[in-house]
Structure formats: structure tokens, C-alpha cells
Design a protein around this motif. Structure first.
Motif, PDB file in Angstrom:
ATOM      1  N   ASP A  47       0.817  -1.216   0.000  1.00  8.21           N
ATOM      2  CA  ASP A  47       0.000   0.000   0.000  1.00  8.21           C
ATOM      3  C   ASP A  47       0.852   1.268   0.000  1.00  8.21           C
ATOM      4  O   ASP A  47       0.333   2.369  -0.112  1.00  8.21           O
ATOM      5  CB  ASP A  47      -0.902   0.040   1.242  1.00  8.21           C
ATOM      6  N   SER A  49       4.120   3.657  -1.332  1.00  7.71           N
ATOM      7  CA  SER A  49       5.038   3.997  -2.417  1.00  7.71           C
ATOM      8  C   SER A  49       5.944   5.118  -1.923  1.00  7.71           C
ATOM      9  O   SER A  49       5.452   6.178  -1.528  1.00  7.71           O
ATOM     10  CB  SER A  49       4.264   4.447  -3.659  1.00  7.71           C
ATOM     11  N   VAL A  58       9.090  11.464  -2.083  1.00  4.41           N
ATOM     12  CA  VAL A  58       7.656  11.442  -2.335  1.00  4.41           C
ATOM     13  C   VAL A  58       7.093  10.189  -1.684  1.00  4.41           C
ATOM     14  O   VAL A  58       7.541   9.077  -1.977  1.00  4.41           O
ATOM     15  CB  VAL A  58       7.339  11.448  -3.846  1.00  4.41           C
ATOM     16  N   ARG A  60       3.544   8.058  -0.783  1.00  9.87           N
ATOM     17  CA  ARG A  60       2.114   7.866  -1.035  1.00  9.87           C
ATOM     18  C   ARG A  60       1.644   6.660  -0.235  1.00  9.87           C
ATOM     19  O   ARG A  60       2.336   5.652  -0.182  1.00  9.87           O
ATOM     20  CB  ARG A  60       1.851   7.632  -2.522  1.00  9.87           C
ATOM     21  N   LYS A  64       0.434   3.897  -5.954  1.00  9.38           N
ATOM     22  CA  LYS A  64       1.227   4.891  -6.689  1.00  9.38           C
ATOM     23  C   LYS A  64       0.405   6.037  -7.251  1.00  9.38           C
ATOM     24  O   LYS A  64       0.939   7.082  -7.599  1.00  9.38           O
ATOM     25  CB  LYS A  64       2.012   4.207  -7.805  1.00  9.38           C
ATOM     26  N   GLU A  65      -0.909   5.863  -7.355  1.00  8.93           N
ATOM     27  CA  GLU A  65      -1.775   6.927  -7.880  1.00  8.93           C
ATOM     28  C   GLU A  65      -2.359   7.800  -6.770  1.00  8.93           C
ATOM     29  O   GLU A  65      -3.014   8.797  -7.049  1.00  8.93           O
ATOM     30  CB  GLU A  65      -2.906   6.320  -8.717  1.00  8.93           C
ATOM     31  N   ALA A  66      -2.139   7.432  -5.513  1.00  6.07           N
ATOM     32  CA  ALA A  66      -2.681   8.195  -4.384  1.00  6.07           C
ATOM     33  C   ALA A  66      -1.992   9.557  -4.279  1.00  6.07           C
ATOM     34  O   ALA A  66      -0.849   9.723  -4.707  1.00  6.07           O
ATOM     35  CB  ALA A  66      -2.490   7.416  -3.085  1.00  6.07           C
ATOM     36  N   LYS A  67      -2.693  10.511  -3.699  1.00  6.53           N
ATOM     37  CA  LYS A  67      -2.123  11.843  -3.463  1.00  6.53           C
ATOM     38  C   LYS A  67      -0.960  11.698  -2.467  1.00  6.53           C
ATOM     39  O   LYS A  67      -1.094  11.017  -1.446  1.00  6.53           O
ATOM     40  CB  LYS A  67      -3.199  12.760  -2.890  1.00  6.53           C
ATOM     41  N   PRO A  68       0.186  12.327  -2.745  1.00  2.14           N
ATOM     42  CA  PRO A  68       1.325  12.211  -1.822  1.00  2.14           C
ATOM     43  C   PRO A  68       1.001  12.766  -0.434  1.00  2.14           C
ATOM     44  O   PRO A  68       0.348  13.801  -0.319  1.00  2.14           O
ATOM     45  CB  PRO A  68       2.422  13.044  -2.487  1.00  2.14           C
ATOM     46  N   VAL A  69       1.458  12.078   0.610  1.00  2.00           N
ATOM     47  CA  VAL A  69       1.330  12.586   1.973  1.00  2.00           C
ATOM     48  C   VAL A  69       2.583  13.379   2.353  1.00  2.00           C
ATOM     49  O   VAL A  69       2.579  14.133   3.308  1.00  2.00           O
ATOM     50  CB  VAL A  69       1.066  11.462   3.003  1.00  2.00           C
ATOM     51  N   SER A  71       5.715  15.309  -0.078  1.00  2.00           N
ATOM     52  CA  SER A  71       6.284  15.545  -1.399  1.00  2.00           C
ATOM     53  C   SER A  71       6.928  16.914  -1.403  1.00  2.00           C
ATOM     54  O   SER A  71       6.336  17.881  -0.930  1.00  2.00           O
ATOM     55  CB  SER A  71       5.195  15.482  -2.474  1.00  2.00           C
TER      56      SER A  71
END
Length: 115
Positions: A47, A49, A58, A60, A64-69, A71
Motif C-alpha cells: 500500500d 510507495s 515522495v 504515497r 502509486k496513484e494516491a495523493k502524496p502525503v 512531497s
């Protein structure tokens, strides 16, 4: 001694745009920076990245498509191929621990250059 800015990026702050982000804190030694990010209970390695760059990180949660927590441009350069991450704890105490190895030893006054 001055207290490190370990909670500078915590969601407990009143800054509006990070109020929905997971709790994040950081600490450091002369040679490394440790970033702790709260994650949902049951979060598994697949889960997560994490991408390390010379002066970027970066993170997430949720693919890989989730909004970065996390970055942004780090305050200083790190040795990207030595940086690591791991999941720790269980349930509500589950967290992602990211270790950044500083390219040059020293104190960081903040985690991100733009913070």
C-alpha cells in the motif's frame, strides 16, 4: 538546547491545507533524518510507495496513484540509494518510518526547503 522542529509538519498545527494529511513528525541526528507518518491500521507494504531522489522524497499511502502525503524538495541533499522505509506498530499506532541519510552531516532547521 533548542528543541528540534520535530512537529513542524504535524497535522496538529492550524495550517489549513495540511489539516487532512496524516500526522507527520521528524527528528534527526547529525547523519540522518527520521520521518514518522501515521498510516491507517492494516496498511501493508504494497500500500506504500516511497520515491527517493537526491534532494526529494515522495511518499504515497494507498498506491502509486494516491495523493502524496509527503512531497517536495528536501532542505539538503541525501544519499538516495541508502534511504529506507519500513512499517512499524499495529492498529492505531501503525506508522511509516522513513530514514533519509544526509549527504553532508549537519543540522537541518526544517525538513522541506519550501516549508
Amino acid at each position: 538546547a533548542a528543541k528540534p522542529a520535530a512537529s513542524a509538519l504535524s497535522t496538529a498545527s492550524a495550517a489549513g491545507d495540511i489539516s487532512t494529511a496524516p500526522a507527520l513528525s521528524w527528528s534527526q541526528t547529525v547523519e540522518e533524518v527520521e520521518v514518522a507518518i501515521a498510516v491507517p491500521p492494516g496498511t501493508r507494504p504494497k500500500d506504500v510507495s516511497v520515491q527517493f531522489g537526491t534532494q526529494s522524497c515522495v511518499v504515497r499511502i494507498g498506491g502509486k496513484e494516491a495523493k502524496p502525503v509527503l512531497s517536495g524538495t528536501l532542505l539538503f541533499k541525501v544519499t538516495a540509494d541508502e534511504c529506507t522505509w519500513s512499517l512499524m506498530g499495529e492498529g492505531g499506532a501503525r506508522k511509516l518510518q522513513v530514514t533519509l541519510f544526509k549527504r553532508e552531516a549537519g543540522d537541518w532547521t526544517q525538513l522541506l526547503a519550501s516549508a
